[in-house]
Design a protein around this motif. Structure first.
Motif, PDB file in Angstrom:
ATOM      1  N   ALA A  67      41.146  46.846  40.024  1.00  0.00           N
ATOM      2  CA  ALA A  67      40.028  46.169  40.705  1.00  0.00           C
ATOM      3  C   ALA A  67      39.085  45.483  39.732  1.00  0.00           C
ATOM      4  O   ALA A  67      38.402  44.522  40.104  1.00  0.00           O
ATOM      5  N   PHE A  68      39.028  45.959  38.461  1.00  0.00           N
ATOM      6  CA  PHE A  68      38.072  45.416  37.507  1.00  0.00           C
ATOM      7  C   PHE A  68      38.639  44.292  36.649  1.00  0.00           C
ATOM      8  O   PHE A  68      37.929  43.740  35.808  1.00  0.00           O
ATOM      9  N   ILE A  69      39.908  43.942  36.864  1.00  0.00           N
ATOM     10  CA  ILE A  69      40.502  42.848  36.087  1.00  0.00           C
ATOM     11  C   ILE A  69      41.160  41.805  36.978  1.00  0.00           C
ATOM     12  O   ILE A  69      41.563  40.747  36.504  1.00  0.00           O
ATOM     13  N   ALA A  70      41.271  42.086  38.290  1.00  0.00           N
ATOM     14  CA  ALA A  70      41.973  41.178  39.196  1.00  0.00           C
ATOM     15  C   ALA A  70      41.183  39.903  39.428  1.00  0.00           C
ATOM     16  O   ALA A  70      39.952  39.908  39.486  1.00  0.00           O
ATOM     17  N   LEU A  71      41.906  38.795  39.565  1.00  0.00           N
ATOM     18  CA  LEU A  71      41.318  37.497  39.869  1.00  0.00           C
ATOM     19  C   LEU A  71      42.177  36.787  40.903  1.00  0.00           C
ATOM     20  O   LEU A  71      43.400  36.989  40.933  1.00  0.00           O
ATOM     21  N   PRO A  72      41.604  35.971  41.751  1.00  0.00           N
ATOM     22  CA  PRO A  72      42.411  35.209  42.717  1.00  0.00           C
ATOM     23  C   PRO A  72      43.256  34.158  42.006  1.00  0.00           C
ATOM     24  O   PRO A  72      42.995  33.787  40.863  1.00  0.00           O
ATOM     25  N   ASP A  73      44.272  33.685  42.698  1.00  0.00           N
ATOM     26  CA  ASP A  73      45.178  32.696  42.097  1.00  0.00           C
ATOM     27  C   ASP A  73      44.561  31.306  42.010  1.00  0.00           C
ATOM     28  O   ASP A  73      44.929  30.515  41.137  1.00  0.00           O
ATOM     29  N   ASP A  74      43.641  31.003  42.899  1.00  0.00           N
ATOM     30  CA  ASP A  74      43.111  29.633  42.978  1.00  0.00           C
ATOM     31  C   ASP A  74      41.777  29.496  42.252  1.00  0.00           C
ATOM     32  O   ASP A  74      40.797  28.997  42.819  1.00  0.00           O
ATOM     33  N   ILE A  75      41.696  29.911  41.026  1.00  0.00           N
ATOM     34  CA  ILE A  75      40.461  29.765  40.260  1.00  0.00           C
ATOM     35  C   ILE A  75      40.288  28.296  39.902  1.00  0.00           C
ATOM     36  O   ILE A  75      41.213  27.658  39.368  1.00  0.00           O
ATOM     37  N   PRO A  76      39.126  27.707  40.157  1.00  0.00           N
ATOM     38  CA  PRO A  76      38.913  26.308  39.794  1.00  0.00           C
ATOM     39  C   PRO A  76      39.126  26.080  38.305  1.00  0.00           C
ATOM     40  O   PRO A  76      38.721  26.874  37.455  1.00  0.00           O
ATOM     41  N   ALA A  77      39.775  24.986  37.990  1.00  0.00           N
ATOM     42  CA  ALA A  77      40.112  24.678  36.595  1.00  0.00           C
ATOM     43  C   ALA A  77      38.894  24.619  35.678  1.00  0.00           C
ATOM     44  O   ALA A  77      38.960  25.071  34.529  1.00  0.00           O
ATOM     45  N   PRO A  78      37.734  24.044  36.105  1.00  0.00           N
ATOM     46  CA  PRO A  78      36.591  23.974  35.183  1.00  0.00           C
ATOM     47  C   PRO A  78      36.126  25.336  34.682  1.00  0.00           C
ATOM     48  O   PRO A  78      35.651  25.444  33.555  1.00  0.00           O
ATOM     49  N   ILE A  79      36.272  26.391  35.487  1.00  0.00           N
ATOM     50  CA  ILE A  79      35.821  27.714  35.051  1.00  0.00           C
ATOM     51  C   ILE A  79      36.700  28.206  33.898  1.00  0.00           C
ATOM     52  O   ILE A  79      36.203  28.638  32.847  1.00  0.00           O
TER      53      ILE A  79
END
Length: 786
Positions: free
Chosen positions: A425-437
C-alpha cells in the motif's frame, strides 16, 4: 323634450360588473410575491448554525429575490401559470450562473460548455465539506452554491403553490424543507428564534393570500373574508405559542424545539478535521475554529498527527481504516515498524470542541491513557481510531511517544528499501500517472545516489522560489483537491497549499522507489505562555492550535529507521534539522519555525515586500467582497422593483382589458372598457380630460392638441361614438355589431401609438414609470361627462 341624464364615468371595477375587482385582485399579486419571498428568507434563517456565520445569507437573498421578481414580472404581463413556473426556473439558473459561474457562462447568466465541469467540482467540494466537518460547516463556494440553489428552488415552489395554484396553506409543507437540515443536524435543533421567524413568514403568507381575495359576503352566513382572516391569524398565533411553550414544561425536552438526544447525522461520522481535499477550507477560515491545546515536555513544539493517506489511485485520497487488522489496547502500543531509539515524550492533549473519530497524537505513540471510549490502533501507520462511534470531543488524555534521533549523516547512509519490507500500500501507484509528474521527478534526481538525496532534491524544489503558497489559486484554478490530475495541474501553476505540496512529494518519492504516505493533522501551533503540571509533577509547556494550523506533510520510509517527516510546504512550520537544505544561522531557523499567521516571511520564504504571496493574505476569505457585492445587488434589485411597480400595475390593467376585448366572449360594456383605456393612457401622456368635457369635446380637443390625423383620428372617433352609443343609447350586442360600433382593440392601440409619437421623450418615460392614471387606484374617483 326629454332630458338625458349623463352616466357616470366608472373605474374598471364598475366597467366590468361580471368580474368585479379583477384588476385590483391582479395588482395584489405583487404584494403576495414579495411576501412569498420574505417567507422563504425568514425560514432560511434556521440555517445559521448549520453553516458558520452569515456569509451565506446575501447569496440566498439575491437568489430568492431574483426568482420572485422574475415570476412577479411574468405574472403581471398576463402569462399563464406554466410559463410563470418556467420563468422562475430560468431566473434561478441565470442568477446561479451570475454568482458562481460567471467565467464559464455566456453573458454571465447562460450556462456555457465549461459550466458542467465547474458545477461538478463545486458539488464535490460541498460533499467533502459535509462529510468531513461538524456543523457549523464553513461557507465555501460549493456549500453556497447548494444552499442558493435549494432555497431558490423552494422559492419557485412556494410562489407557484401560494399564487399560481392558489394553495397558500400547502406552501407550508414546502417551507418545512428549509427547516429540515437544522432540525436533524443542529444540537439544539431549529431553535426558538428561527422557528418563530419561519412561522411568522408562513402566517404572513396566509394572511396576504386571504387579503388578496376581494372581501365578499359569504352566502347564507353574512361573514366577510376578513372574518376568516381574523380566525386564521388567531389560530396560527395560538398554535405558535403552544409550540414554543410546550417543550418548556415537557420532560425530555432539554433545549430547542424537538426532543433532544442523539442527533441524526445523515452524512455518517464527522471527522472534525477533513483528512484530504477540504483541509483548505479550514485554512481559509480567518478566525479559526476547533481550538485544541497540548502541553509537552519536548524540547520543540510537536506536530499532532490524526490520520494518513496511502492509497493514491482514486480521484480523492481518503484514509484507509483497515478495520480488519486494527488492534485494541492503546495503553500499550507495540509498533510493527522500526522506530529509532529516543527519549520518551509526554504530551497532554485537551480537545475541547474538536470532534473526530481519529485521535490526535504526536508520532510515534507508545501509550495513550485517560481516554474515554473504545479505541483501536493500526500497526502499519500507528493511527488511533474510535471503535464504538466515539469521538475526541471534550477529551483530555496523555500520550507517551518516542521521537527518533535523526541526523543528516544517518539518513544519507541508508540505501534503498528492499522489496517486501513495507506493505504494498505504501509503494503502489496507478498505471496512468501523468507524464509531467514522472518527468519532473526523474530530472530532479538524475544526479542523486541514495533515497535521502532524492528526497531532499524533491523537497528543495518544492520549497524553491518557483512555488508559491496560496489557498486561493487551487480554488480559482479548479484543482483544489488531491489526485494525479490535481498534482499535474499544481506542477503547471506552481501555487497551492500543504495538501498539494505533500501529495506531490509523496507521489514523486514512490516513483523513485521510496515508500511514502501523507500525514494529516496540525502543525505545532503557538505557545500560550502557560505551563501545565504533568501526571508526575513535571512541568509541561502549553501550545494551542486551531483550524488555521491544519496541515499535511509527507512521511518517507527509511530502512532500520522507520517513517521520517519532511516539510516541502514553503512558509509552513519548521523544517527539521536533518532536512535543512544547508546549515542556517540561528535567526533564520527561528523565523522558519513561525506559523503563517505570525510569520514575517511570505509563502516562498521571502521578505514581506511581496504581499501578494503572503499566506496571511491568501487566507483572507473570498466571501467578504462577494458579500458586499451581493448586498449591493440585492438592495439595487429591491429598489428597481419598487421603481417598476407602477409600470407593472399599468401593464397589468391594460393586459386585463385587452383580454376582455379580444377573448371572443360577450361582455356587457366593451365600449366603456375601450374608452377607459384610451382616456387613461392619454392622461398618462399629458392629455387629461377636464370636468367640463363631454366624450365628444374631449375627443376633438385630443385630436387638436396631439395632432392626430389619418387612421388615428378615425379610430378615436370610432371609440368615442361606440362609447356614446353604449352609455346613452344602450342596445344589444347584436345591434351594436350590426351597426359597426363594436369597439376594436386595434383602434385603441392605433390611438395610443399616435399619442406616444406626439409626446417628448421625457413625457414618455413619465408615462411609463409614473402613470397619472394610477392615482388612488383602490378608490378611483367617479367623474361625470356633462
Amino acid at each position: 323634450m326629454t332630458a338625458t341624464h349623463p352616466a357616470p364615468y366608472r373605474s374598471e371595477e364598475s366597467l366590468v360588473p361580471a368580474q368585479p375587482g379583477h384588476a385590483a385582485h391582479e395588482q395584489r399579486h405583487l404584494v403576495l410575491s414579495l411576501v412569498s419571498m420574505t417567507a422563504v428568507i425568514l425560514a432560511s434563517l434556521s440555517l445559521n448554525g448549520v453553516i458558520e456565520g452569515w456569509l451565506w445569507l446575501p447569496p440566498v437573498i439575491l437568489t430568492v429575490g431574483s426568482v420572485s421578481t422574475a415570476m412577479a414580472v411574468i405574472r403581471s404581463l398576463g402569462f399563464p401559470g406554466p410559463l410563470i413556473f418556467v420563468a422562475g426556473l430560468l431566473a434561478l439558473v441565470g442568477v446561479l450562473n451570475w454568482q458562481y459561474f460567471p467565467d464559464q457562462s455566456i453573458l454571465g447568466v447562460i450556462p456555457g460548455p465549461d459550466t458542467p465541469e465547474r458545477v461538478t467540482l463545486l458539488l464535490n467540494n460541498a460533499e467533502d465539506t459535509v462529510v468531513s466537518q461538524l456543523a457549523p460547516v464553513l461557507p465555501d463556494v460549493g456549500i453556497l452554491l447548494v444552499v442558493s440553489a435549494t432555497t431558490g428552488l423552494i422559492a419557485v415552489l412556494v410562489d407557484t403553490s401560494a399564487i399560481t395554484l392558489r394553495m397558500p396553506a400547502a406552501s407550508g409543507i414546502i417551507l418545512l424543507m428549509v427547516l429540515f437540515p437544522a432540525a436533524i443536524i443542529k444540537t439544539d435543533s431549529i431553535g426558538i428564534p428561527a422557528f418563530v421567524a419561519a412561522v411568522t413568514g408562513y402566517l404572513l403568507l396566509l394572511a396576504v393570500a386571504q387579503w388578496r381575495e376581494r372581501p365578499r359576503r359569504t352566502a347564507g352566513t353574512g361573514r366577510s373574508s376578513e372574518g376568516h382572516l381574523t380566525w386564521a391569524v388567531s389560530i396560527g398565533a395560538t398554535a405558535l405559542t403552544i409550540t414554543i411553550m410546550l417543550p418548556l414544561v415537557t420532560p425530555g425536552f432539554d433545549s430547542g424545539l424537538f426532543p433532544q438526544g442523539s442527533r441524526l447525522n445523515p452524512w455518517g461520522a464527522a471527522t472534525g478535521l477533513n483528512p484530504s481535499v477540504t483541509l483548505g477550507n479550514d485554512l481559509r477560515n480567518p478566525a479559526g475554529f476547533g481550538r485544541i491545546t497540548y502541553a509537552t515536555n519536548a524540547m520543540e513544539p510537536l506536530y499532532l498527527r490524526s490520520s494518513t493517506l496511502e492509497d493514491f489511485s482514486g480521484q480523492r485520497w481518503e484514509p484507509d481504516q483497515r478495520l480488519d487488522s486494527r488492534r485494541a489496547g492503546i495503553e500499550e502500543i507495540r509498533a510493527g515498524e522500526p522506530i529509532s531509539d529516543g527519549s520518551p515524550i509526554l504530551t497532554t492533549i485537551t480537545t475541547q470542541s474538536f470532534t473526530s473519530p481519529w485521535l490526535l497524537a504526536p508520532y510515534a505513540p507508545i501509550s495513550v491513557t485517560n481516554l474515554e471510549g473504545r479505541w483501536t490502533w493500526d500497526p502499519q501507520n500507528l493511527t488511533i481510531l474510535a471503535a464504538d462511534g466515539g469521538s475526541t470531543a471534550q477529551q483530555s488524555y496523555q500520550v507517551r511517544s518516542s521521537i527518533p534521533t535523526l541526523t543528516r549523516e544517518l539518513l544519507a547512509g541508508i540505501g534503498p528499501v528492499p522489496d517486501g519490507e513495507v506493505p504494498q500500500a505504501f509503494i503502489a501507484l496507478p498505471d496512468d500517472i501523468p507524464a509531467p509528474i514522472e518527468t519532473t521527478a526523474r530530472e530532479l534526481t538524475a544526479e542523486t545516489a541514495n533515497p535521502y538525496d532524492k528526497a531532499m532534491a524533491i523537497q528543495n524544489y518544492l520549497r524553491s522560489e518557483e512555488f508559491t503558497y496560496s489557498l486561493e489559486a487551487p480554488v480559482d484554478g479548479g484543482y483544489d483537491g488531491n489526485s494525479m490530475g490535481v498534482i499535474e495541474r499544481f506542477l503547471e501553476v506552481k501555487a497551492g497549499y500543504c495538501v498539494h505540496f505533500a501529495g506531490t512529494m509523496a507521489v514523486m518519492a514512490r516513483l523513485l522507489g521510496i515508500p511514502s504516505r501523507v500525514a494529516v493533522g496540525y502543525a505545532p501551533g503557538t505557545p500560550t505562555g502557560n505551563t501545565v503540571e504533568g501526571p508526575r509533577g513535571e512541568e509541561l509547556t502549553e501550545f494551542a492550535v486551531d483550524s488555521r494550523d491544519a496541515h499535511a506533510w509527507p512521511e518517507l520510509y527509511f530502512r532500520n529507521v522507520g517513517w521520517v517527516k519532511f516539510e516541502p510546504t514553503p512558509g509552513r512550520s519548521a523544517v527539521p534539522d536533518y532536512a535543512q537544505a544547508q546549515p542556517l544561522p540561528p535567526e533564520a531557523v527561528a523565523d522558519d519555525s513561525l506559523t503563517p499567521r505570525d510569520s514575517p516571511l511570505d509563502a516562498a520564504g521571502s521578505p514581506p515586500s511581496t504581499p501578494a504571496t503572503s499566506p496571511d493574505q491568501s487566507d483572507a476569505p473570498e466571501g467578504r467582497d462577494g458579500s458586499g457585492r451581493s448586498w449591493a445587488v440585492t438592495t439595487g434589485m429591491l429598489l428597481a422593483l419598487i421603481c417598476v411597480t407602477p409600470f407593472l400595475r399599468r401593464r397589468t390593467r391594460s393586459a386585463h382589458r385587452r383580454r376582455l376585448l379580444t377573448s371572443g366572449t360577450t361582455i356587457h360594456n366593451p365600449a366603456r372598457i375601450a374608452w377607459a383605456e384610451t382616456t387613461e393612457i392619454a392622461a398618462d401622456y399629458g392629455y387629461r380630460r377636464m370636468s367640463s368635457d363631454t366624450p365628444r369635446s374631449f375627443a376633438e380637443r385630443l385630436k387638436l392638441e396631439a395632432a392626430l390625423d389619418g387612421q388615428a383620428a378615425v379610430s378615436l372617433s370610432k371609440l368615442q361614438y361606440a362609447y356614446e352609443i353604449e352609455e346613452y343609447a344602450p342596445t344589444t350586442g347584436f345591434t351594436r355589431q350590426a351597426a359597426g360600433t363594436l369597439p376594436n382593440w386595434e383602434d385603441v392601440q392605433t390611438v395610443i401609438k399616435a399619442l406616444r409619437r406626439s409626446t417628448k421623450l421625457s413625457s414618455r418615460f413619465r408615462a411609463q414609470l409614473l402613470p397619472h392614471s394610477l392615482r388612488n387606484p383602490f378608490q378611483p374617483k367617479r367623474k361625470t361627462w356633462l
